[in-house]
Design a protein around this motif. Structure first.
Motif, PDB file in Angstrom:
ATOM      1  N   ARG A   1      30.146  41.668  39.094  1.00  0.00           N
ATOM      2  CA  ARG A   1      31.082  41.617  40.216  1.00  0.00           C
ATOM      3  C   ARG A   1      31.363  40.171  40.604  1.00  0.00           C
ATOM      4  N   SER A   2      30.356  39.295  40.455  1.00  0.00           N
ATOM      5  CA  SER A   2      30.483  37.873  40.786  1.00  0.00           C
ATOM      6  C   SER A   2      29.781  37.067  39.707  1.00  0.00           C
TER       7      SER A   2
ATOM      8  N   THR B   1      34.495  30.241  41.450  1.00  0.00           N
ATOM      9  CA  THR B   1      35.302  31.462  41.299  1.00  0.00           C
ATOM     10  C   THR B   1      35.584  31.775  39.828  1.00  0.00           C
TER      11      THR B   1
ATOM     12  N   PRO C   1      35.605  33.416  36.443  1.00  0.00           N
ATOM     13  CA  PRO C   1      35.254  34.785  36.077  1.00  0.00           C
ATOM     14  C   PRO C   1      34.395  34.902  34.815  1.00  0.00           C
TER      15      PRO C   1
ATOM     16  N   GLN D   1      33.051  38.495  34.745  1.00  0.00           N
ATOM     17  CA  GLN D   1      33.430  39.244  35.931  1.00  0.00           C
ATOM     18  C   GLN D   1      34.390  40.373  35.566  1.00  0.00           C
TER      19      GLN D   1
ATOM     20  N   PRO E   1      36.432  43.352  37.497  1.00  0.00           N
ATOM     21  CA  PRO E   1      36.790  43.990  38.770  1.00  0.00           C
ATOM     22  C   PRO E   1      36.541  45.503  38.724  1.00  0.00           C
ATOM     23  N   GLY E   2      36.015  46.026  39.795  1.00  0.00           N
ATOM     24  CA  GLY E   2      35.808  47.461  39.894  1.00  0.00           C
ATOM     25  C   GLY E   2      34.662  47.990  39.065  1.00  0.00           C
ATOM     26  N   ARG E   3      33.760  47.133  38.614  1.00  0.00           N
ATOM     27  CA  ARG E   3      32.626  47.570  37.806  1.00  0.00           C
ATOM     28  C   ARG E   3      31.835  48.619  38.573  1.00  0.00           C
TER      29      ARG E   3
END
Length: 132
Positions: free
Chosen positions: A12-13, A50, A52, A67, A69-71
């Protein structure tokens, strides 16, 4: 025959998870950003905080934290085993870094990193744990 290049974590991060693994593994560190990479990120509206995709280098395979998204996974298909001469002390150290214990087993502890990725802490093969 292929060789292991890197171990990839979906995240996510990416920067935060990369820092966790750099701190968790002996001899590992987040790959330094040179000016060209900082410039490339800036052109994309990104910074190292930031980014990814963050790489972690050390004496073994590199880790690539990517990274996504939505994992939303309930279990990961690949995990790391970390060998430690003192398993209990290593578990405590990793807890302080933000990991959680999922379960204890004979000879190993299943843990979760800060994003829920499983990994195990096992007794070092050179120094087996004493019998209890």
């Amino acid at each position: 025959m292929g060789r292991l290049r890197e171990i990839v974590f979906e995240s996510r991060s990416a920067p935060a998870l990369a820092r966790f693994w750099a701190s968790a593994l002996d001899g590992y560190a987040v790959r330094a950003y040179d000016q060209a990479e900082i410039d490339r990120l800036a052109a994309l509206g990104l910074t190292p905080e930031t980014d990814p995709v963050v790489l972690v280098d050390g004496p073994g395979p590199s880790l690539c934290v990517h990274q996504v998204p939505g994992r939303d996974y309930t279990n990961n298909r690949v995990h790391l085993d970390i060998a430690a001469a003192d398993r209990a002390a290593e578990v405590e150290r990793l807890l302080a870094l933000g990991a959680r214990v999922q379960r204890e087993a004979a000879g190993y502890t299943v843990m979760l990193d800060p994003e829920g990725n499983q990994f195990c802490v096992v007794a070092s093969p050179l120094q087996p744990e004493p019998s209890t």
